[in-house]
Scaffold this motif. Structure first.
Motif, PDB file in Angstrom:
ATOM      1  N   LEU A  89       0.832  -1.204   0.000  1.00  0.00           N
ATOM      2  CA  LEU A  89       0.000   0.000   0.000  1.00  0.00           C
ATOM      3  C   LEU A  89       0.864   1.251   0.000  1.00  0.00           C
ATOM      4  O   LEU A  89       1.884   1.301   0.689  1.00  0.00           O
ATOM      5  CB  LEU A  89      -0.907   0.015   1.238  1.00  0.00           C
ATOM      6  CG  LEU A  89      -1.882  -1.155   1.362  1.00  0.00           C
ATOM      7  CD1 LEU A  89      -2.583  -1.105   2.710  1.00  0.00           C
ATOM      8  CD2 LEU A  89      -2.891  -1.132   0.228  1.00  0.00           C
ATOM      9  N   THR A  90       0.428   2.231  -0.767  1.00  0.00           N
ATOM     10  CA  THR A  90       1.080   3.533  -0.753  1.00  0.00           C
ATOM     11  C   THR A  90       0.283   4.427   0.185  1.00  0.00           C
ATOM     12  O   THR A  90      -0.936   4.556   0.041  1.00  0.00           O
ATOM     13  CB  THR A  90       1.130   4.148  -2.167  1.00  0.00           C
ATOM     14  OG1 THR A  90       1.803   3.241  -3.033  1.00  0.00           O
ATOM     15  CG2 THR A  90       1.866   5.482  -2.145  1.00  0.00           C
ATOM     16  N   ILE A  91       0.975   5.030   1.128  1.00  0.00           N
ATOM     17  CA  ILE A  91       0.336   5.874   2.130  1.00  0.00           C
ATOM     18  C   ILE A  91       0.557   7.338   1.778  1.00  0.00           C
ATOM     19  O   ILE A  91       1.684   7.754   1.487  1.00  0.00           O
ATOM     20  CB  ILE A  91       0.897   5.577   3.535  1.00  0.00           C
ATOM     21  CG1 ILE A  91       0.758   4.085   3.869  1.00  0.00           C
ATOM     22  CG2 ILE A  91       0.232   6.454   4.590  1.00  0.00           C
ATOM     23  CD1 ILE A  91      -0.656   3.546   3.840  1.00  0.00           C
ATOM     24  N   PHE A  92      -0.537   8.094   1.787  1.00  0.00           N
ATOM     25  CA  PHE A  92      -0.494   9.534   1.552  1.00  0.00           C
ATOM     26  C   PHE A  92      -0.917  10.233   2.843  1.00  0.00           C
ATOM     27  O   PHE A  92      -1.849   9.790   3.520  1.00  0.00           O
ATOM     28  CB  PHE A  92      -1.448   9.943   0.433  1.00  0.00           C
ATOM     29  CG  PHE A  92      -0.952   9.586  -0.936  1.00  0.00           C
ATOM     30  CD1 PHE A  92      -0.379  10.556  -1.747  1.00  0.00           C
ATOM     31  CD2 PHE A  92      -1.061   8.289  -1.423  1.00  0.00           C
ATOM     32  CE1 PHE A  92       0.079  10.231  -3.015  1.00  0.00           C
ATOM     33  CE2 PHE A  92      -0.608   7.955  -2.683  1.00  0.00           C
ATOM     34  CZ  PHE A  92      -0.037   8.924  -3.485  1.00  0.00           C
ATOM     35  N   VAL A  93      -0.227  11.316   3.165  1.00  0.00           N
ATOM     36  CA  VAL A  93      -0.577  12.141   4.324  1.00  0.00           C
ATOM     37  C   VAL A  93      -0.791  13.558   3.812  1.00  0.00           C
ATOM     38  O   VAL A  93       0.114  14.147   3.212  1.00  0.00           O
ATOM     39  CB  VAL A  93       0.527  12.114   5.400  1.00  0.00           C
ATOM     40  CG1 VAL A  93       0.171  13.025   6.554  1.00  0.00           C
ATOM     41  CG2 VAL A  93       0.761  10.689   5.898  1.00  0.00           C
ATOM     42  N   PHE A  98       5.069   7.037   1.969  1.00  0.00           N
ATOM     43  CA  PHE A  98       5.872   5.841   1.797  1.00  0.00           C
ATOM     44  C   PHE A  98       5.000   4.686   1.325  1.00  0.00           C
ATOM     45  O   PHE A  98       3.779   4.788   1.293  1.00  0.00           O
ATOM     46  CB  PHE A  98       6.599   5.435   3.087  1.00  0.00           C
ATOM     47  CG  PHE A  98       5.709   5.332   4.304  1.00  0.00           C
ATOM     48  CD1 PHE A  98       4.824   4.285   4.465  1.00  0.00           C
ATOM     49  CD2 PHE A  98       5.776   6.302   5.297  1.00  0.00           C
ATOM     50  CE1 PHE A  98       4.016   4.190   5.597  1.00  0.00           C
ATOM     51  CE2 PHE A  98       4.977   6.220   6.425  1.00  0.00           C
ATOM     52  CZ  PHE A  98       4.097   5.168   6.574  1.00  0.00           C
ATOM     53  N   VAL A  99       5.659   3.586   0.971  1.00  0.00           N
ATOM     54  CA  VAL A  99       4.981   2.339   0.648  1.00  0.00           C
ATOM     55  C   VAL A  99       5.206   1.396   1.811  1.00  0.00           C
ATOM     56  O   VAL A  99       6.327   1.275   2.315  1.00  0.00           O
ATOM     57  CB  VAL A  99       5.530   1.716  -0.659  1.00  0.00           C
ATOM     58  CG1 VAL A  99       4.939   0.334  -0.896  1.00  0.00           C
ATOM     59  CG2 VAL A  99       5.247   2.637  -1.837  1.00  0.00           C
ATOM     60  N   ILE A 154      -5.263  10.908   6.009  1.00  0.00           N
ATOM     61  CA  ILE A 154      -4.362   9.835   5.613  1.00  0.00           C
ATOM     62  C   ILE A 154      -5.119   8.877   4.703  1.00  0.00           C
ATOM     63  O   ILE A 154      -6.298   8.604   4.908  1.00  0.00           O
ATOM     64  CB  ILE A 154      -3.755   9.104   6.827  1.00  0.00           C
ATOM     65  CG1 ILE A 154      -4.824   8.611   7.795  1.00  0.00           C
ATOM     66  CG2 ILE A 154      -2.764  10.005   7.547  1.00  0.00           C
ATOM     67  CD1 ILE A 154      -4.275   7.818   8.957  1.00  0.00           C
ATOM     68  N   GLU A 155      -4.423   8.426   3.660  1.00  0.00           N
ATOM     69  CA  GLU A 155      -5.038   7.558   2.667  1.00  0.00           C
ATOM     70  C   GLU A 155      -4.113   6.387   2.362  1.00  0.00           C
ATOM     71  O   GLU A 155      -2.895   6.546   2.358  1.00  0.00           O
ATOM     72  CB  GLU A 155      -5.300   8.334   1.379  1.00  0.00           C
ATOM     73  CG  GLU A 155      -6.237   9.498   1.562  1.00  0.00           C
ATOM     74  CD  GLU A 155      -6.273  10.400   0.352  1.00  0.00           C
ATOM     75  OE1 GLU A 155      -7.379  10.631  -0.164  1.00  0.00           O
ATOM     76  OE2 GLU A 155      -5.198  10.866  -0.079  1.00  0.00           O
ATOM     77  N   ALA A 156      -4.721   5.249   2.094  1.00  0.00           N
ATOM     78  CA  ALA A 156      -3.995   4.065   1.652  1.00  0.00           C
ATOM     79  C   ALA A 156      -4.504   3.703   0.263  1.00  0.00           C
ATOM     80  O   ALA A 156      -5.709   3.548   0.059  1.00  0.00           O
ATOM     81  CB  ALA A 156      -4.218   2.915   2.618  1.00  0.00           C
TER      82      ALA A 156
END
Length: 101
Positions: free
Chosen positions: A41-45, A51-52, A71-73
């Motif tokens: 999963l790629t994490i967005f803040v 990061f992945v 925060i998104e996955a």
């Protein structure tokens, strides 16, 4: 001999407390992702890629700061798996367990 015992106790107490004081007074707000799924999963803040995190592992983003964060996955194809809005106090950490992808 007995006079040295209280001094030794004080020295040991100060050593233990000084070693732990960093954790006790940590003012950073960390994000910990626990990816229990089989997918990477790629994490967005806050709209930025952080990061992945590989399937079955965890990653930490140090000091995202206090306040509100989105925060998104996303899965490997860019599909949104999950989104959360969190509100952190100073020094508060957030643990996000993701079970499915």
């Amino acid at each position: 001999v007995m006079r040295g015992v209280p001094l030794l106790a004080v020295v040991l107490a100060v050593s233990v407390l000084s070693g732990c004081s960093e954790d006790l007074f940590d003012a950073e707000s960390d994000l910990v992702i626990m990816n229990e799924s089989v997918c990477n999963l790629t994490i967005f803040v806050d709209g930025r890629e952080a990061f992945v995190v590989r399937g079955g592992s965890d990653r930490t983003l140090d000091d995202i700061g206090p306040g509100r964060h989105v925060i998104e996955a996303l899965d490997e194809h860019g599909n949104l798996v999950e989104r959360r809005t969190i509100d952190l106090a100073s020094g508060e950490d957030y643990y996000w367990f993701i079970y499915d992808c």
